[in-house]
Motif scaffolding. Sequence first.
Motif, PDB file in Angstrom:
ATOM      1  N   PHE A  42       1.282  -1.000  -0.288  1.00 19.28           N
ATOM      2  CA  PHE A  42       0.400  -0.316   0.135  1.00 19.28           C
ATOM      3  C   PHE A  42       1.132   1.582  -0.027  1.00 19.28           C
ATOM      4  CE2 PHE A  42      -3.084  -2.897   2.745  1.00 19.28           C
ATOM      5  CZ  PHE A  42      -3.237  -3.349   1.364  1.00 19.28           C
ATOM      6  N   ARG A  57      -6.262   4.438  -4.101  1.00 21.88           N
ATOM      7  CA  ARG A  57      -6.298   2.987  -3.484  1.00 21.88           C
ATOM      8  C   ARG A  57      -4.935   2.623  -2.011  1.00 21.88           C
ATOM      9  NH1 ARG A  57      -6.131   1.451  -9.709  1.00 21.88           N
ATOM     10  NH2 ARG A  57      -8.131   2.213  -9.905  1.00 21.88           N
ATOM     11  N   GLY A  58      -4.018   2.875  -2.560  1.00 18.21           N
ATOM     12  CA  GLY A  58      -2.689   3.090  -1.039  1.00 18.21           C
ATOM     13  C   GLY A  58      -2.912   3.532   0.063  1.00 18.21           C
ATOM     14  N   LEU A  61      -5.996   2.313   1.444  1.00 17.59           N
ATOM     15  CA  LEU A  61      -5.548   1.220   2.406  1.00 17.59           C
ATOM     16  C   LEU A  61      -5.069   1.556   3.797  1.00 17.59           C
ATOM     17  CD1 LEU A  61      -6.003  -1.365  -0.647  1.00 17.59           C
ATOM     18  CD2 LEU A  61      -7.418  -1.158   1.119  1.00 17.59           C
TER      19      LEU A  61
END
Length: 149
Positions: A42, A57-58, A61
């Motif tokens: 991530f 997205r990383g 998360l």
Amino acid sequence: MDIGKKVDMLVCSNNKQAYNVLKELLEISQQCNDLYPYFDTFVEMMNNKDNSYIRTRGLRLIAYNSKWDINNQVNSIIEEWLKHIEDEKPITARQCIKDTVIIAKNKPELIEIILEKLEKMNVIYDDSMQSLIYKDRQKAIRQIRQYTC
């Protein structure tokens, strides 16, 4: 499909498919620590120079897995993570600002640094996004301050 394959799909070129996997993985992250072993992945995604969707997205998360962060990995990358509240892409910045609340809730020792960065934030986006980002920022600051009482 196993979690490792789903994590791999987060960087696929089909953004719709990757987004659907992201939603599923965020849900899992709220329930259990199955994704915490992928923390370094991530972080790599967060640092993706070419694709803001992958960065987002990383970042998301990492925030969602701060709940399970027994090794204080979030603490060690928080400065780097917070740089994205001023990401070149306003959509990424907005999402990151909203997710500061999650990290503050899960990692109260980071509240001071998060608030400091949010309060000093001084990036200018085009008019349509500027007011939205300002409102996101003010809302995040208000929500985070509730955790300090």
